[in-house]
Enzyme design. Structure first.
Site, PDB file in Angstrom:
ATOM      1  N   CYS A 114      14.135  -1.397   2.506  1.00  0.00           N
ATOM      2  CA  CYS A 114      14.122  -0.103   3.203  1.00  0.00           C
ATOM      3  C   CYS A 114      13.822  -0.235   4.692  1.00  0.00           C
ATOM      4  CB  CYS A 114      13.113   0.839   2.558  1.00  0.00           C
ATOM      5  SG  CYS A 114      13.474   1.204   0.818  1.00  0.00           S
ATOM      6  N   HIS A 251      11.748   6.475   7.798  1.00  0.00           N
ATOM      7  CA  HIS A 251      12.435   6.145   6.556  1.00  0.00           C
ATOM      8  C   HIS A 251      12.202   7.289   5.580  1.00  0.00           C
ATOM      9  CE1 HIS A 251      13.724   4.361   2.895  1.00  0.00           C
ATOM     10  NE2 HIS A 251      12.518   4.077   2.459  1.00  0.00           N
ATOM     11  N   ASN A 281      16.028   8.696  -1.244  1.00  0.00           N
ATOM     12  CA  ASN A 281      15.749   7.436  -0.544  1.00  0.00           C
ATOM     13  C   ASN A 281      17.017   6.594  -0.541  1.00  0.00           C
ATOM     14  OD1 ASN A 281      14.908   4.898   0.282  1.00  0.00           O
ATOM     15  ND2 ASN A 281      13.043   4.897  -0.940  1.00  0.00           N
TER      16      ASN A 281
END
Length: 324
Positions: A114, A251, A281
């Site tokens: 990520c 993020h 996500n």
């Protein structure tokens, strides 16, 4: 003269299939309310059969080039951040390069889960500042739906697919924080946290791609502290106070992490670009996707001071400060 890596254009791509939280209610012990309360996610996009990471990355790249008013002939390199490549090799970046019809320059992938796009931006910045390249396509692209355990309600409802891209261009600056472009970066990793977020397969272990495994509560505690710390470090390196930031582009993992990090930085949520409710996500794609959406919404404008921060498996985490 100071060389800066300046954002020239931005774009994104999302699969057409939109999956609302309610779709999971027939197969999992979960509800729309449970998912929203714990993550802030309302829906996400899943790639269609045959739709790959490289295909989505190439579409995001094309949109970024249009936004920049450039063609592929103007690009020197392609860097793709991804943890879900089409194949073990070659790199997704070379596949995107080919899809764009680019027969020059160089292309490679960066894998920091990520946090991948932050690591890719930092790498692209170094390439531009060193004179290795003048213009670079930096892409985050993921198909996390392909590594989900659909019986694990703690993970499979959180992730989505998509891609985002920036065009970075070398421009002259004054060497001050008033310059446009990347002003500072901060990168970190600590492999002792591996068990918090990993995929239980791989080429040299199981010979399979595996499924995602996550210790959600433990990761949450690490995320807020580390994200705030890396953002503060990057801001300090740029000589900028948190209150001078126009936009935090985090993020997009979990709204509670996003809110907790903003609070630690002393910034209101009105200064945070939030897309997690619509995309879930999307790992390395989430920051460029949020930047593209934020610009399209009229939030991020030229001259705005932005800090982007992310944490992912490894653990790996980092931040980039840039003036749009």
């Amino acid at each position: 003269m100071t060389v800066r890596a300046v954002v020239k254009g931005v774009g994104h791509y999302l699969p057409t299939r939109v999956v609302e939280n309610a779709e999971f209610e027939s197969t999992l012990d979960t509800t729309d309310e449970w998912i929203r309360t714990r993550s802030g996610i309302e829906r996400r996009h899943f790639a269609a059969e045959g739709e790959t990471t490289s295909m989505m990355g190439a579409e995001a790249a094309k949109n970024a080039l249009i936004d920049a008013g450039l063609t592929v002939a103007d690009i020197d390199a392609v860097i793709v951040a991804t943890s879900t490549p089409d194949l073990t090799f070659p790199s997704v970046a070379t596949m995107v390069q080919n899809e764009l019809g680019m027969r020059h320059g160089f292309a490679f992938d960066v894998q920091a889960v990520c946090a991948g796009f932050i690591f890719a931006l930092s790498n692209a910045n170094a390439q531009i500042v060193s004179g290795q390249a003048k213009r670079i396509l930096v892409i985050g692209a993921e198909t996390f739906s392909r590594i989900m355990d659909w019986e694990d309600r703690g993970t499979c409802v959180l992730f989505g697919d998509g891609a985002g891209a920036l065009v970075l261009e070398a421009q002259e600056g004054t060497g001050t924080s008033a310059d446009r472009g990347i002003l500072s970066t901060d990168l970190n990793s600590d492999g002792s946290y591996r068990e918090m977020l990993f995929v239980d397969g791989g080429v040299s272990t199981t010979g399979t791609c595996g499924k995602l495994r996550m210790q959600g509560n433990a990761l949450f505690r690490q995320a807020v502290q580390k994200l705030a710390s890396t953002a503060e470090t990057a801001l300090d390196r740029a000589g900028i106070a948190p209150q001078d930031v126009d936009w935090v582009v985090p993020h997009q993992a979990n709204i509670r992490i996003i809110e907790g990090t903003a609070k630690k930085l002393g910034l209101p949520m009105e200064k945070v670009v939030v897309t997690v409710q619509d995309h879930g996500n999307t790992s390395a794609a989430s920051i460029p996707l949020a930047m593209s959406v934020g610009k399209a919404r009229g939030q991020i404008k030229q001259g705005d001071l932005c800090v982007a921060e992310a944490i992912g498996g490894g653990l790996a985490w980092g931040a980039v400060v840039l003036r749009w």
